[in-house]
Design a protein around this motif. Structure first.
Motif, mmCIF file in Angstrom:
data_model
loop_
_atom_site.group_PDB
_atom_site.id
_atom_site.type_symbol
_atom_site.label_atom_id
_atom_site.label_comp_id
_atom_site.label_asym_id
_atom_site.label_seq_id
_atom_site.Cartn_x
_atom_site.Cartn_y
_atom_site.Cartn_z
ATOM 1 N N GLU A 187 0.804 -1.218 0.000
ATOM 2 C CA GLU A 187 0.000 0.000 0.000
ATOM 3 C C GLU A 187 0.839 1.270 0.000
ATOM 4 O OE1 GLU A 187 -3.265 2.237 2.864
ATOM 5 O OE2 GLU A 187 -3.163 0.041 2.866
ATOM 6 N N ALA A 188 1.871 1.318 0.834
ATOM 7 C CA ALA A 188 2.670 2.543 0.902
ATOM 8 C C ALA A 188 3.283 2.876 -0.451
ATOM 9 C CB ALA A 188 3.766 2.389 1.956
ATOM 10 N N GLU A 189 3.845 1.842 -1.125
ATOM 11 C CA GLU A 189 4.502 2.102 -2.408
ATOM 12 C C GLU A 189 3.487 2.403 -3.510
ATOM 13 O OE1 GLU A 189 7.257 -0.711 -0.128
ATOM 14 O OE2 GLU A 189 5.150 -0.842 -0.724
ATOM 15 N N ILE A 190 2.421 1.622 -3.596
ATOM 16 C CA ILE A 190 1.480 1.781 -4.696
ATOM 17 C C ILE A 190 0.730 3.103 -4.592
ATOM 18 C CG2 ILE A 190 -0.616 0.846 -5.755
ATOM 19 C CD1 ILE A 190 1.952 -0.647 -6.442
ATOM 20 N N THR A 191 0.272 3.436 -3.390
ATOM 21 C CA THR A 191 -0.424 4.709 -3.227
ATOM 22 C C THR A 191 0.501 5.878 -3.541
ATOM 23 O OG1 THR A 191 -1.899 3.767 -1.572
ATOM 24 C CG2 THR A 191 -1.712 6.159 -1.619
ATOM 25 N N GLY A 192 1.738 5.828 -3.018
ATOM 26 C CA GLY A 192 2.690 6.896 -3.306
ATOM 27 C C GLY A 192 3.023 6.983 -4.777
ATOM 28 N N LEU A 193 3.139 5.842 -5.425
ATOM 29 C CA LEU A 193 3.455 5.818 -6.844
ATOM 30 C C LEU A 193 2.324 6.413 -7.676
ATOM 31 C CD1 LEU A 193 5.485 4.906 -8.966
ATOM 32 C CD2 LEU A 193 4.466 2.632 -8.871
ATOM 33 N N CYS A 194 1.088 6.022 -7.373
ATOM 34 C CA CYS A 194 -0.058 6.583 -8.097
ATOM 35 C C CYS A 194 -0.152 8.094 -7.890
ATOM 36 C CB CYS A 194 -1.349 5.907 -7.639
ATOM 37 S SG CYS A 194 -1.538 4.195 -8.187
ATOM 38 N N ARG A 195 0.159 8.532 -6.675
ATOM 39 C CA ARG A 195 0.097 9.964 -6.387
ATOM 40 C C ARG A 195 1.204 10.718 -7.116
ATOM 41 N NH1 ARG A 195 0.590 9.645 -1.279
ATOM 42 N NH2 ARG A 195 -1.633 9.670 -0.748
ATOM 43 N N ASP A 196 2.434 10.198 -7.042
ATOM 44 C CA ASP A 196 3.560 10.895 -7.670
ATOM 45 C C ASP A 196 3.408 10.955 -9.185
ATOM 46 O OD1 ASP A 196 4.595 11.184 -5.158
ATOM 47 O OD2 ASP A 196 6.121 9.624 -5.360
#
Length: 540
Positions: A109-118
């Protein structure tokens, strides 16, 4: 500045010298499909797609993406395991001029959410479940956190989302539909994340296709080559060095393995007559042990690549006697530069070096801490630029000022020695990024998660030497009140949603950290302390 991101004079030189040929990925696949429509392109267990079928599927999916409104410059996070749909999806996005953002199956979750946001992603493509994990839960969390994420496409049972097969149009994308140009960004890859979350690496059609063409040449790939992808194919190494895409460029066959274990991979090598595959050092050592007693016929294997981290010379020396094939060491980075030992190199260079740059226009500098060139043969930090090394991360102006020199050299953070032959010997890392068996881990990212624990006052994460993985992750923790147990800290990090490979292997509870003369935590002293403790434990 050229539209590709390189200064105009350099871009003109790279075109004049034939590195960039004005081709896009969609055009490349169409050309292969026209030349050899019935030759197998992708094998995924009992699914076998020819070049004609892969091209047709990609064009039909591209038309479906067009109907969804996904087009040129849109970012789409792709988190798929080693399945045939991975290649279908990325080629469909290439055709639309949309940018695949390649995530790993292990990301949480931390990586995927951050990736989608960035990335300001408009869509993501996921498997329903993989290795017992439901990726639809990640998509739900990402959609709650990222307003731009409108579409979730699922391979398998979609739940409340959209099944990928429902997006495919019954007719292919019209050939008259405007597509990307070769200097456009083709995809976004992930950096190893030297500071916080990984940065996004923009690769153009021009520069990335060059890496495929040159890698295929060096690895001597052709229509009868069979590449086994055992590492996650979204990684740059199994994707393009020469990887799955390099094999398709050469007209060969890509065999996708769902896992890298010998129990799964060895039968695929025997059954599909695999000629080349790529491993990281820990996996290579497991394969070396397993191959001695295997009943499977591995004689088709011609080249075993090992990369992602330094391969110990004593282990490298076992490859040819055990497998009866050539070893090829690979040292590179998603930001660009790729080094190979050549298949006709002297054996001592194959065993003891990590290769030499693949392009005559790869520029190499090896510098000391002040940025001055080191004497020949001395160790220093590797800086590089060239026709396929990026000139900056995507939307990361402040970080680019640190990661690149004013004249465009990328600061790799790798410590190397240059031999008179032009080969590089990797000696370590100049930064705080940890290389655990080829997985690059940002110490700062893990530290930030630990600092959110109520019983952690401070935390420092370092890499310590390990014979199997190259480095393991060690966390030094100063507690707040009662000291937390390693068990509770591991559980806390899992609940925070970070990938399992980032969770520290070793824990040290301490009362204070050592400091440098300028008032910073001395990571070097912590590494030395952890290494000394490991050495003492082995001796006793």
């Amino acid at each position: 500045m050229d539209s590709s991101g390189w200064p105009g004079q350099l871009a003109a030189r790279y075109r004049d010298r034939g590195y960039w040929r004005g081709q896009t990925f969609g055009e490349m696949l169409a050309a292969r499909a026209k030349a050899q429509p019935y030759r197998p392109a992708v094998v995924d267990y009992d699914r076998r797609w020819t070049y004609g079928e892969l091209n047709g599927r990609a064009r039909r999916l591209a038309n479906g993406l067009r109907e969804l409104g996904i087009g040129r410059g849109d970012r789409v996070v792709v988190q798929l395991p080693n399945i045939a749909e991975f290649l279908e999806v990325v080629f469909a996005l290439f055709l639309r001029g949309a940018w695949p953002v390649l995530a790993l199956p292990a990301h949480r979750e931390a990586e995927i959410t951050g990736l989608c946001r960035d990335a300001e992603a408009v869509a993501c493509v996921i498997a329903d479940r993989h290795a017992g994990f439901d990726h639809r839960n990640l998509a739900r969390a990402a959609q709650r956190a990222v307003p731009s994420l409108k579409h979730v496409l699922v391979v398998g049972e979609p739940g409340e989302f959209t099944a990928l097969h429902e997006v495919r149009s019954s007719v292919p994308l019209p050939v008259t539909e405007p597509g990307p140009v070769s200097s456009d960004i083709a995809l976004l890859q992930l950096s190893g994340g030297t500071t916080g979350r990984p940065k996004l690496i923009p690769r153009t059609h021009d520069d990335y296709l060059y890496t495929l063409r040159r890698s295929a040449e060096i690895c001597r790939l052709g229509p009868y080559s069979v590449y086994l992808a055992v590492l996650p194919v979204a990684h740059n190494y199994p994707l393009s060095s020469p990887g799955a895409l390099g094999t398709l460029y050469a007209g060969g066959t890509v065999v996708l393995s769902p896992a890298p274990s010998p129990e799964i991979a060895f039968p695929l090598i025997a059954g599909e007559r695999v000629t080349i595959t790529g491993l990281v050092p820990p996996l290579a050592m497991i394969w070396l042990d397993a191959a001695k007693d295997t009943e499977h016929d591995l004689s088709s294997l011609r080249v075993l690549q090992v990369g992602g981290a330094k391969f110990a010379e004593h282990a490298a020396a076992r490859v040819r006697p055990v497998f009866g094939c050539a070893l090829q060491q690979v040292f590179g980075m998603a930001e660009g530069l790729v080094n190979y030992t050549r298949l006709d190199d002297p054996e001592h260079l194959v065993l003891s070096t990590q290769g030499r740059p693949m392009c005559p226009d790869d520029e190499i500098l090896i510098v000391d801490e002040q940025g001055a060139p080191v004497p020949p043969g001395q160790t220093g930090e590797l800086l590089t630029r060239g026709p396929y090394t990026i000139r900056g991360y995507h939307r990361a102006t402040a970080h680019n000022e640190i990661a690149f020199t004013p004249d465009g050299f990328y600061r790799t953070g790798d410590l190397v020695r240059l031999l008179p032959s032009g080969h590089l010997v990797v000696e370590g890392r100049a930064t705080d990024r940890i290389n655990r068996g080829g997985e690059k881990i940002s110490a700062e990212e893990v530290e930030n998660h630990l600092l959110a624990h109520a019983s952690v006052r401070d935390a420092v994460v370092v890499g310590v030497p390990d014979e199997t993985f190259g480095e393991r992750v060690c966390a030094f923790v100063i507690p707040r009140g009662d000291a937390p147990t390693p068990f509770s800290l591991r559980g806390f990090l899992r609940e925070r949603g970070i990938a399992a490979f980032k969770i520290p292997d070793r824990w040290e509870i301490v009362s204070a950290f050592p400091w440098t003369g300028v008032g910073k935590v001395s990571r070097r002293d912590l590494r030395r302390a952890a290494t000394a403790q490991l050495r003492q434990q082995k001796e006793h």
